[in-house]
Design a protein around this motif. Structure first.
Motif, PDB file in Angstrom:
ATOM      1  N   TYR A  94       0.841  -1.191   0.000  1.00 21.53           N
ATOM      2  CA  TYR A  94       0.000   0.000   0.000  1.00 21.53           C
ATOM      3  C   TYR A  94       0.883   1.250   0.000  1.00 21.53           C
ATOM      4  CZ  TYR A  94      -4.260  -2.654   0.723  1.00 21.53           C
ATOM      5  OH  TYR A  94      -5.323  -3.500   0.547  1.00 21.53           O
ATOM      6  N   TYR A  95       0.535   2.161  -0.893  1.00 22.10           N
ATOM      7  CA  TYR A  95       1.292   3.398  -1.057  1.00 22.10           C
ATOM      8  C   TYR A  95       0.394   4.609  -0.805  1.00 22.10           C
ATOM      9  CZ  TYR A  95       4.438   0.372  -3.754  1.00 22.10           C
ATOM     10  OH  TYR A  95       5.282  -0.633  -4.162  1.00 22.10           O
ATOM     11  N   CYS A  96       0.948   5.619  -0.166  1.00 23.69           N
ATOM     12  CA  CYS A  96       0.242   6.888  -0.139  1.00 23.69           C
ATOM     13  C   CYS A  96       0.880   7.827  -1.153  1.00 23.69           C
ATOM     14  CB  CYS A  96       0.229   7.509   1.247  1.00 23.69           C
ATOM     15  SG  CYS A  96       1.812   8.088   1.850  1.00 23.69           S
ATOM     16  N   ALA A  97       0.108   8.798  -1.573  1.00 23.66           N
ATOM     17  CA  ALA A  97       0.561   9.730  -2.594  1.00 23.66           C
ATOM     18  C   ALA A  97      -0.053  11.099  -2.343  1.00 23.66           C
ATOM     19  CB  ALA A  97       0.189   9.231  -3.990  1.00 23.66           C
ATOM     20  N   ALA A  98       0.649  12.135  -2.785  1.00 23.37           N
ATOM     21  CA  ALA A  98       0.208  13.510  -2.573  1.00 23.37           C
ATOM     22  C   ALA A  98       0.005  14.225  -3.900  1.00 23.37           C
ATOM     23  CB  ALA A  98       1.231  14.270  -1.735  1.00 23.37           C
ATOM     24  N   ASP A  99      -1.120  14.900  -4.015  1.00 18.63           N
ATOM     25  CA  ASP A  99      -1.390  15.816  -5.130  1.00 18.63           C
ATOM     26  C   ASP A  99      -1.266  17.218  -4.561  1.00 18.63           C
ATOM     27  OD1 ASP A  99      -4.387  16.499  -7.151  1.00 18.63           O
ATOM     28  OD2 ASP A  99      -2.456  17.517  -7.016  1.00 18.63           O
TER      29      ASP A  99
END
Length: 123
Positions: A94-99
């Motif tokens: 599981y990865y988190c990501a930022a916009d």
């Protein structure tokens, strides 16, 4: 430099729960839209959930609706993914990501990714 660090993964039995955390450092977190993705062995990375900058808007892929909850604490620069009623098919990194700009909703392009945390659900 902004970094995202996921934690909270592990091994859990089917039907169990885990809470993933993603801590951001280096820049203002409160303006970002954030997302969670996952990648299972041999499969492409897939979107799981997103949350807007305020936390008032959330969006989920159909397969996790009602089981997963995304939330954020801007004071702690952290986004969470509460995962309940876990199934073996939820096994993935599981990865988190930022916009950074929240250009669209739900976000379509993410500027920064974490390194991932492994979630394994045993049957």
């Amino acid at each position: 430099q902004v970094q995202l660090l996921e934690s909270g993964g592990g091994l859990v039995q089917e039907g169990g729960s885990l809470r993933l955390s993603c801590a951001a450092s280096g820049r203002t977190f409160s303006g970002y839209c954030m997302g969670w993705f996952r990648q299972a062995p041999g499969k492409e990375r897939e979107f799981v959930a997103a949350i807007n900058w305020s936390g008032r808007a959330t969006y989920y892929v159909d397969g996790v609706k009602g089981r997963f909850t995304i939330s954020r604490d801007n004071a702690k620069n952290t986004v969470y993914l509460q995962m309940n009623s876990l199934k073996p098919e939820d096994t993935a990194v599981y990865y988190c990501a930022a916009d950074y700009s929240c250009r669209s909703w739900p976000p379509e392009v993410y500027d920064l990714w974490g390194q991932g945390t492994q979630v394994t659900v045993s049957s």
